[in-house]
Scaffold this motif. Structure first.
Motif, PDB file in Angstrom:
ATOM      1  N   ILE A   1       0.827  -1.211   0.000  1.00 24.34           N
ATOM      2  CA  ILE A   1       0.000   0.000   0.000  1.00 24.34           C
ATOM      3  C   ILE A   1       0.864   1.266   0.000  1.00 24.34           C
ATOM      4  O   ILE A   1       0.616   2.198  -0.767  1.00 24.34           O
ATOM      5  CB  ILE A   1      -0.933   0.001   1.223  1.00 24.34           C
ATOM      6  N   LEU A   2       1.887   1.277   0.844  1.00 29.61           N
ATOM      7  CA  LEU A   2       2.672   2.497   1.029  1.00 29.61           C
ATOM      8  C   LEU A   2       3.918   2.566   0.164  1.00 29.61           C
ATOM      9  O   LEU A   2       4.482   3.655  -0.007  1.00 29.61           O
ATOM     10  CB  LEU A   2       3.064   2.633   2.509  1.00 29.61           C
ATOM     11  N   GLY A   3       4.373   1.419  -0.333  1.00 29.82           N
ATOM     12  CA  GLY A   3       5.552   1.414  -1.191  1.00 29.82           C
ATOM     13  C   GLY A   3       6.776   1.986  -0.493  1.00 29.82           C
ATOM     14  O   GLY A   3       7.002   1.744   0.703  1.00 29.82           O
ATOM     15  N   PRO A   4       7.568   2.804  -1.183  1.00 28.56           N
ATOM     16  CA  PRO A   4       8.811   3.328  -0.596  1.00 28.56           C
ATOM     17  C   PRO A   4       8.592   4.314   0.544  1.00 28.56           C
ATOM     18  O   PRO A   4       9.552   4.662   1.245  1.00 28.56           O
ATOM     19  CB  PRO A   4       9.511   3.999  -1.784  1.00 28.56           C
ATOM     20  N   ASN A   5       7.359   4.765   0.744  1.00 31.09           N
ATOM     21  CA  ASN A   5       7.099   5.655   1.875  1.00 31.09           C
ATOM     22  C   ASN A   5       7.170   4.910   3.211  1.00 31.09           C
ATOM     23  O   ASN A   5       7.312   5.534   4.261  1.00 31.09           O
ATOM     24  CB  ASN A   5       5.725   6.317   1.725  1.00 31.09           C
ATOM     25  N   LEU A   6       7.087   3.573   3.194  1.00 36.69           N
ATOM     26  CA  LEU A   6       7.211   2.807   4.427  1.00 36.69           C
ATOM     27  C   LEU A   6       8.686   2.748   4.811  1.00 36.69           C
ATOM     28  O   LEU A   6       9.484   2.079   4.174  1.00 36.69           O
ATOM     29  CB  LEU A   6       6.640   1.401   4.262  1.00 36.69           C
ATOM     30  N   PHE A   7       9.036   3.441   5.869  1.00 34.65           N
ATOM     31  CA  PHE A   7      10.438   3.549   6.290  1.00 34.65           C
ATOM     32  C   PHE A   7      10.839   2.442   7.259  1.00 34.65           C
ATOM     33  O   PHE A   7      11.978   1.973   7.250  1.00 34.65           O
ATOM     34  CB  PHE A   7      10.669   4.916   6.940  1.00 34.65           C
ATOM     35  N   GLY A   8       9.908   2.027   8.124  1.00 33.98           N
ATOM     36  CA  GLY A   8      10.246   1.022   9.121  1.00 33.98           C
ATOM     37  C   GLY A   8       9.003   0.409   9.731  1.00 33.98           C
ATOM     38  O   GLY A   8       7.918   0.985   9.680  1.00 33.98           O
TER      39      GLY A   8
ATOM     40  N   LEU B   1       6.566   3.295  10.608  1.00 31.87           N
ATOM     41  CA  LEU B   1       7.114   4.617  10.340  1.00 31.87           C
ATOM     42  C   LEU B   1       7.073   4.896   8.850  1.00 31.87           C
ATOM     43  O   LEU B   1       7.419   4.026   8.040  1.00 31.87           O
ATOM     44  CB  LEU B   1       8.564   4.725  10.814  1.00 31.87           C
ATOM     45  N   THR B   2       6.666   6.095   8.514  1.00 38.14           N
ATOM     46  CA  THR B   2       6.675   6.519   7.121  1.00 38.14           C
ATOM     47  C   THR B   2       7.660   7.675   6.950  1.00 38.14           C
ATOM     48  O   THR B   2       7.929   8.432   7.883  1.00 38.14           O
ATOM     49  CB  THR B   2       5.280   6.980   6.662  1.00 38.14           C
ATOM     50  N   ALA B   3       8.191   7.778   5.741  1.00 37.12           N
ATOM     51  CA  ALA B   3       9.105   8.880   5.456  1.00 37.12           C
ATOM     52  C   ALA B   3       8.362  10.208   5.400  1.00 37.12           C
ATOM     53  O   ALA B   3       8.866  11.236   5.853  1.00 37.12           O
ATOM     54  CB  ALA B   3       9.835   8.621   4.142  1.00 37.12           C
TER      55      ALA B   3
ATOM     56  N   VAL C   1       0.710   4.335  13.268  1.00 37.84           N
ATOM     57  CA  VAL C   1       1.623   4.807  12.224  1.00 37.84           C
ATOM     58  C   VAL C   1       2.107   6.204  12.600  1.00 37.84           C
ATOM     59  O   VAL C   1       1.296   7.090  12.914  1.00 37.84           O
ATOM     60  CB  VAL C   1       0.937   4.848  10.845  1.00 37.84           C
ATOM     61  N   TYR C   2       3.430   6.382  12.567  1.00 37.96           N
ATOM     62  CA  TYR C   2       4.048   7.684  12.799  1.00 37.96           C
ATOM     63  C   TYR C   2       4.911   8.042  11.591  1.00 37.96           C
ATOM     64  O   TYR C   2       5.393   7.161  10.876  1.00 37.96           O
ATOM     65  CB  TYR C   2       4.982   7.653  14.020  1.00 37.96           C
ATOM     66  N   THR C   3       5.159   9.313  11.400  1.00 34.46           N
ATOM     67  CA  THR C   3       6.215   9.690  10.473  1.00 34.46           C
ATOM     68  C   THR C   3       7.558   9.467  11.166  1.00 34.46           C
ATOM     69  O   THR C   3       7.643   9.418  12.406  1.00 34.46           O
ATOM     70  CB  THR C   3       6.122  11.155  10.045  1.00 34.46           C
ATOM     71  N   ARG C   4       8.595   9.358  10.359  1.00 32.70           N
ATOM     72  CA  ARG C   4       9.938   9.223  10.914  1.00 32.70           C
ATOM     73  C   ARG C   4      10.271  10.416  11.806  1.00 32.70           C
ATOM     74  O   ARG C   4      10.879  10.262  12.862  1.00 32.70           O
ATOM     75  CB  ARG C   4      10.939   9.101   9.767  1.00 32.70           C
ATOM     76  N   ALA C   5       9.855  11.602  11.389  1.00 29.38           N
ATOM     77  CA  ALA C   5      10.135  12.800  12.174  1.00 29.38           C
ATOM     78  C   ALA C   5       9.444  12.753  13.528  1.00 29.38           C
ATOM     79  O   ALA C   5      10.032  13.124  14.554  1.00 29.38           O
ATOM     80  CB  ALA C   5       9.697  14.042  11.399  1.00 29.38           C
ATOM     81  N   ALA C   6       8.196  12.305  13.574  1.00 27.88           N
ATOM     82  CA  ALA C   6       7.472  12.218  14.838  1.00 27.88           C
ATOM     83  C   ALA C   6       8.126  11.209  15.774  1.00 27.88           C
ATOM     84  O   ALA C   6       8.237  11.443  16.983  1.00 27.88           O
ATOM     85  CB  ALA C   6       6.017  11.844  14.579  1.00 27.88           C
TER      86      ALA C   6
ATOM     87  N   GLY D   1      15.258  -4.130  18.029  1.00 27.08           N
ATOM     88  CA  GLY D   1      14.670  -4.948  16.976  1.00 27.08           C
ATOM     89  C   GLY D   1      14.051  -4.116  15.873  1.00 27.08           C
ATOM     90  O   GLY D   1      13.855  -2.910  15.983  1.00 27.08           O
ATOM     91  N   ALA D   2      13.735  -4.795  14.772  1.00 32.27           N
ATOM     92  CA  ALA D   2      13.029  -4.178  13.644  1.00 32.27           C
ATOM     93  C   ALA D   2      12.456  -5.280  12.775  1.00 32.27           C
ATOM     94  O   ALA D   2      13.115  -6.295  12.526  1.00 32.27           O
ATOM     95  CB  ALA D   2      13.960  -3.299  12.823  1.00 32.27           C
ATOM     96  N   LEU D   3      11.226  -5.088  12.332  1.00 35.10           N
ATOM     97  CA  LEU D   3      10.650  -5.963  11.318  1.00 35.10           C
ATOM     98  C   LEU D   3      11.078  -5.501   9.932  1.00 35.10           C
ATOM     99  O   LEU D   3      11.170  -6.289   8.999  1.00 35.10           O
ATOM    100  CB  LEU D   3       9.122  -5.942  11.415  1.00 35.10           C
ATOM    101  N   LEU D   4      11.317  -4.206   9.826  1.00 35.20           N
ATOM    102  CA  LEU D   4      11.762  -3.575   8.583  1.00 35.20           C
ATOM    103  C   LEU D   4      12.439  -2.267   8.953  1.00 35.20           C
ATOM    104  O   LEU D   4      11.951  -1.538   9.813  1.00 35.20           O
ATOM    105  CB  LEU D   4      10.568  -3.280   7.669  1.00 35.20           C
ATOM    106  N   GLY D   5      13.564  -1.972   8.316  1.00 36.39           N
ATOM    107  CA  GLY D   5      14.220  -0.696   8.542  1.00 36.39           C
ATOM    108  C   GLY D   5      15.287  -0.749   9.617  1.00 36.39           C
ATOM    109  O   GLY D   5      15.653  -1.826  10.104  1.00 36.39           O
ATOM    110  N   PRO D   6      15.781   0.422  10.036  1.00 34.78           N
ATOM    111  CA  PRO D   6      16.842   0.479  11.047  1.00 34.78           C
ATOM    112  C   PRO D   6      16.344  -0.014  12.408  1.00 34.78           C
ATOM    113  O   PRO D   6      15.141  -0.079  12.647  1.00 34.78           O
ATOM    114  CB  PRO D   6      17.178   1.979  11.111  1.00 34.78           C
ATOM    115  N   PRO D   7      17.249  -0.364  13.321  1.00 31.95           N
ATOM    116  CA  PRO D   7      16.839  -0.743  14.679  1.00 31.95           C
ATOM    117  C   PRO D   7      15.982   0.343  15.324  1.00 31.95           C
ATOM    118  O   PRO D   7      16.198   1.546  15.101  1.00 31.95           O
ATOM    119  CB  PRO D   7      18.174  -0.914  15.421  1.00 31.95           C
ATOM    120  N   ALA D   8      15.033  -0.079  16.132  1.00 35.53           N
ATOM    121  CA  ALA D   8      14.117   0.876  16.764  1.00 35.53           C
ATOM    122  C   ALA D   8      14.877   1.938  17.557  1.00 35.53           C
ATOM    123  O   ALA D   8      14.502   3.117  17.553  1.00 35.53           O
ATOM    124  CB  ALA D   8      13.137   0.134  17.663  1.00 35.53           C
TER     125      ALA D   8
END
Length: 249
Positions: A18-25, A49-51, A82-87, A139-146
């Motif tokens: 659904i989110l494609g590359p906007n899904l950051f983590g 997290l979204t970009a 869902v949060y943005t990366r900035a939040a 941990g992380a399911l996707l992206g950098p460590p929390a």
């Protein structure tokens, strides 16, 4: 029904679709992050997290794809935020979420599309505390460590949210075991700056010589299936004592 690990992997895949590359983590939160998940009792907590911020249509598409009726939850429920990366990296106590979904076989469905729509009576402390827990997770399911993307709260902000949480729980007709162990976790975090699971927090207090110990001993034993639960009155007295210590009076 699939297990939690397979469910989480499939949830990430659905979200990426659904989110494609906007899904950051994507991150397992709550009891899974604290290595305390109990089948049949625990919820599955997830932070995404979204970009960039989500469009309204994306929020609604995500909710439609992940609600229990479309994607069965192998637990009491799914609590997804869902949060943005900035939040996530802001370190503020603000809710600051893009969308929140509660759904599951034993959880009432609720989708909230902006923080202003979250009733204050339902508690606005959850988000800052959840992000604080994730800031201590590697941990992380996707992206950098929390721990690389979630910022912890300032000490005073954390103290305020812990008091708000205890005050909220004191208004609820809670299971006394959950009430006591939840207060144990808050007290350990306040005293030691460490997030532990509820049972581990109770055991930490007992190991450090906490008094009066009886209500904590009863709650830990009951959660482990080794004894009877504490009384409602004893649980509430303990919650009040913990809140007084964290509040500073």
């Amino acid at each position: 029904m699939i297990g939690p690990d397979a469910y989480l992997a499939a949830l990430v895949a659905r979200t990426q679709g659904i989110l494609g590359p906007n899904l950051f983590g994507a991150y397992a939160a709550g009891s899974i992050a604290l290595d305390a998940f109990q089948p049949g009792r625990s919820d599955i907590d997830v932070a995404l997290l979204t970009a960039e911020p989500l469009a309204e249509a994306e929020k609604r598409e995500l909710v439609a794809a992940l609600r229990h009726e479309a994607f069965a939850v192998p637990a009491r429920g799914l609590e997804l935020v869902v949060y943005t990366r900035a939040a996530a990296g802001s370190g503020t106590p603000d809710p600051a979420f893009e969308v929140e979904l509660n759904t599951g076989p034993r959880m009432p469905f609720r989708a909230t599309y902006r923080p202003a729509d979250r009733p204050a009576a339902d508690g606005l402390f959850w988000y800052g505390l959840d992000r604080s827990i994730l800031s201590a997770s590697h941990g992380a399911l996707l992206g950098p460590p929390a721990s690389d993307v979630f910022a912890d709260l300032m000490a005073e902000d954390l103290r305020i949210l812990l008091v708000e949480a205890l005050t909220w729980w004191l208004r609820q007709p809670a299971d006394p075991v959950d009430a006591v162990l939840g207060a144990c976790r808050s007290l350990v975090r306040f005293r030691s700056s460490e997030w532990l699971s509820k049972v581990a927090a109770g055991q930490r207090l007992l190991g450090s010589g906490y008094e009066p110990a009886a209500v904590v001993e009863a709650a830990v034993a009951a959660r482990l299936g080794l004894g009877t639960r504490p009384s409602d009155e004893a649980a509430r007295a303990f919650q009040h004592a913990v809140r007084a210590e964290i509040r500073g009076r």
